[in-house]
Design an enzyme around this catalytic site. Structure first.
Site, PDB file in Angstrom:
ATOM      1  N   ASP A 184       0.863  -1.184   0.000  1.00 28.35           N
ATOM      2  CA  ASP A 184       0.000   0.000   0.000  1.00 28.35           C
ATOM      3  C   ASP A 184       0.896   1.229   0.000  1.00 28.35           C
ATOM      4  O   ASP A 184       2.130   1.120  -0.090  1.00 28.35           O
ATOM      5  CB  ASP A 184      -0.969  -0.011   1.197  1.00 28.35           C
ATOM      6  CG  ASP A 184      -2.314   0.630   0.833  1.00 28.35           C
ATOM      7  OD1 ASP A 184      -2.308   1.821   0.446  1.00 28.35           O
ATOM      8  OD2 ASP A 184      -3.350  -0.045   0.916  1.00 28.35           O
ATOM      9  N   HIS A 256      -3.040   3.129  -4.488  1.00 26.34           N
ATOM     10  CA  HIS A 256      -2.440   2.621  -3.242  1.00 26.34           C
ATOM     11  C   HIS A 256      -1.049   2.029  -3.486  1.00 26.34           C
ATOM     12  O   HIS A 256      -0.724   0.940  -2.992  1.00 26.34           O
ATOM     13  CB  HIS A 256      -3.370   1.594  -2.584  1.00 26.34           C
ATOM     14  CG  HIS A 256      -4.565   2.234  -1.926  1.00 26.34           C
ATOM     15  ND1 HIS A 256      -4.464   3.024  -0.799  1.00 26.34           N
ATOM     16  CD2 HIS A 256      -5.885   2.209  -2.240  1.00 26.34           C
ATOM     17  CE1 HIS A 256      -5.682   3.450  -0.445  1.00 26.34           C
ATOM     18  NE2 HIS A 256      -6.558   2.978  -1.311  1.00 26.34           N
ATOM     19  N   GLU A 320      -9.912   2.823  -5.072  1.00 29.71           N
ATOM     20  CA  GLU A 320      -9.502   4.188  -4.749  1.00 29.71           C
ATOM     21  C   GLU A 320      -8.290   4.667  -5.556  1.00 29.71           C
ATOM     22  O   GLU A 320      -7.270   5.033  -4.988  1.00 29.71           O
ATOM     23  CB  GLU A 320      -9.204   4.279  -3.243  1.00 29.71           C
ATOM     24  CG  GLU A 320     -10.427   3.946  -2.389  1.00 29.71           C
ATOM     25  CD  GLU A 320     -10.168   4.008  -0.896  1.00 29.71           C
ATOM     26  OE1 GLU A 320     -11.022   4.526  -0.176  1.00 29.71           O
ATOM     27  OE2 GLU A 320      -9.108   3.525  -0.439  1.00 29.71           O
TER      28      GLU A 320
HETATM   29  C1  ACM Z   1     -11.125  -0.302   0.892  1.00 30.30           C
HETATM   30  O1  ACM Z   1     -11.625  -0.311   2.037  1.00 30.30           O
HETATM   31  N1  ACM Z   1     -10.507   0.766   0.438  1.00 30.30           N
HETATM   32  C2  ACM Z   1     -11.193  -1.444   0.033  1.00 30.30           C
END
Ligand code: ACM
Ligand code: ZN
Length: 524
Positions: A184, A256, A320
């Site tokens: 991440d 991420h 995201e």
């Molecule tokens: C998430 O909670 N961003 C998958």
């Protein structure tokens, strides 16, 4: 006189019957069928032998190991009386039966895994009932094939011993998947031999955000890092596998990924230096989806990943991913033009589909967060529905296999009480035991599409969980509730769950597992 004696005997028998029945029902998750004969107990002691099925010895050894704190080293033998184990392929693959008589306890599994789950049930009875196993029959099988828990090791790192202990807890609740969130923005945690920079640079961040506010004082000023070598990963995969848990590794892309961008700046659109992120949330710094070098990188990483992890499903993230950088990137725009893509969402779809093809070519399948639906991915991709149950329903109706992890129910990083008193600092939200227990993962999904819901999972994001004790407190006892959704969705019983969890609490105590007190205190 005679009738008084008879009455007394009847009264005693009634009390005994009640006691035996009451204690016998305390199994989490709830088995399919329990029939207790009120005629006695088989008592398991340190002298009880475990008679293994020679073709499938592992469950017997795991069982002995899991009870060694009570019984020392129990004797495992190839024949004799005691707890006998065998396989009957006509049972559900993960199902089992336990038949207890004065002669002993016979466990038959639909496979080695089924045998293991039978032993998990037996272990609960032994530990919560002083070794007394009532005569009778238990038959059992799971509702869902995929029974998962996720663990984020990027925001905070957990040692090999921690991960193994986490696996122990999952196994005791009959879970069979660990979704391991290995990369991440805040840290890359898996050794990749082709790119040593990923751990040399990408596994360390300058400091950690310890408050919700943004003033400098909310950071701790301490460099923070950690990673798993490939040898450690193989060890953990093996440990999980011998507890019938498949580890699904997650390599986040294209968002991420800021830790990877710090290690290898050429992965970004602008190729500028970015730090391993010290904020929580969503960063605009993402992998460039226009350059061939990004695809080569991802394929090289995934080659090593599939060599380490036998899981058919490989998690490719996909959540995201802001498109700001792509909108300004000549490579991304050129790729869109060359591929006839209308917008940046479709560019993400292109990346996901290309990676899916690569993994399919290596005999694997992708699973991704539900944003992968937006880029037009085909139903061959499994969807992890996190932004709400409705998205899960949509994906299932459109032919995707779906793992349900919807906000807020499955977000075990959330607070457990409304008042938040005594809970310490967490990311937000509110999910208590009762909400998890009463959740219907099929709500709003047609009969036809329900078969596409392959399972349910809780997510343990670790922004505010910097040690395993805190993780355990977020996990337990809510995992007790979730395990009944996963294993026994149609057999849940609001009237008995509290009594069963009181019994589970003894079980947690026996292993020194930490759990939140709120449910037991009646705090919601
Ligand atoms: C998430 O909670 N961003 C998958
Ligand atoms: Zn780009």
């Amino acid at each position: 006189m005679k009738s008084v004696k008879a009455f007394l005997m009847l009264a005693i028998a009634t009390i005994l019957t009640f006691t035996v029945s009451a204690r016998e029902l305390n199994i989490v998750p709830q088995p399919t069928y329990i029939n207790i004969e009120e005629t006695g107990d088989y008592v398991v002691t340190a002298k009880t032998r475990v008679i293994l099925d020679v073709a499938h010895p592992n469950p017997a050894y795991r069982f002995v190991e899991d009870l060694s704190h009570i019984y020392g080293v129990m004797k495992v033998a190839k024949r004799g009386k005691g707890i006998t184990l065998s396989v009957d392929n006509s049972l559900h693959n993960e199902g089992y039966t336990i038949t207890t008589t004065a002669e002993g306890i016979a466990i038959v599994g639909g496979s080695e895994a089924g045998m293991y789950y039978g032993l998990q049930t037996l272990r609960q009875i032994i530990i919560t009932n002083e070794g007394r196993v009532p005569y009778g029959v238990i038959r059992d099988e799971p509702s869902f094939d995929y029974r998962g828990a996720h663990l984020d090791v990027s925001r905070h790192f957990f040692s090999v011993a921690d991960v193994k202990r986490y696996i122990d807890i999952l196994a005791a609740h009959k879970l069979n998947r660990l979704h391991w969130h290995l990369t991440d923005d805040q840290g890359w945690r898996i050794e990749i031999k082709a790119y040593p920079e990923l751990i040399d640079k990408g596994s360390m961040r300058k400091e950690t955000l310890i408050g919700h506010g943004l003033e400098p004082k909310w950071w701790d000023g301490e460099p923070y890092g950690g990673y798993y070598t490939q040898a450690e990963i193989r060890d953990i995969v093996e440990y999980a596998s011998s507890r019938y848990i498949t580890i699904i590794p997650e390599i986040e892309m294209p968002g991420h990924s800021q830790a990877a961008l710090h290690a290898l700046p050429w992965l970004g659109c602008q190729e500028q230096d970015v730090e391993v992120w010290t904020m929580w949330g969503v960063t605009p710094e993402v992998l460039c989806a226009g350059k061939e070098s990004t695809y080569t990188f991802l394929e090289n990483v995934l080659k090593e990943v599939i060599d380490l992890f036998p899981s058919e499903l490989i998690h490719i993230g996909g959540d995201e991913c802001p498109k700001d950088r792509w909108k300004e990137c000549e490579h991304c725009q050129a790729m869109m033009k060359a591929q006839g893509l209308e917008n940046e969402e479709e560019l993400q779809g292109y990346l996901v589909t290309r990676i899916e093809k690569f993994l399919n070519g290596h005999g694997r399948r992708i699973i991704g967060w539900d944003e992968i639906l937006e880029g037009g991915v085909t139903p061959t991709a499994t969807v992890m529905a996190w932004r709400g149950a409705k998205i899960g329903a949509y994906a299932a109706e459109h032919g995707h296999e779906v793992v349900m992890v919807p906000l807020p129910i499955c977000y075990f990083d959330f607070y457990q009480t409304e008042s938040r008193e005594g809970e310490g600092l967490h990311i937000g939200g509110h999910i208590n035991f009762e909400k998890v227990y009463s959740w219907d993962p099929f709500e709003g999904i047609s009969e036809e599409a329900r078969k596409n819901i392959i399972g349910v999972q809780c997510n343990l994001w670790s922004e505010y969980l910097n040690n395993l004790k805190m993780v355990e407190i977020q996990l337990l006892p809510r995992l007790g509730a979730l395990s009944e959704v996963q294993w026994s969705v149609d057999r849940r019983n609001e009237d008995t769950i509290r009594q069963k969890m009181e019994s589970m609490r003894k079980f947690y105590d026996a292993y020194g597992w930490h759990y939140a007190p709120y449910y037991f205190e009646g705090r919601k």
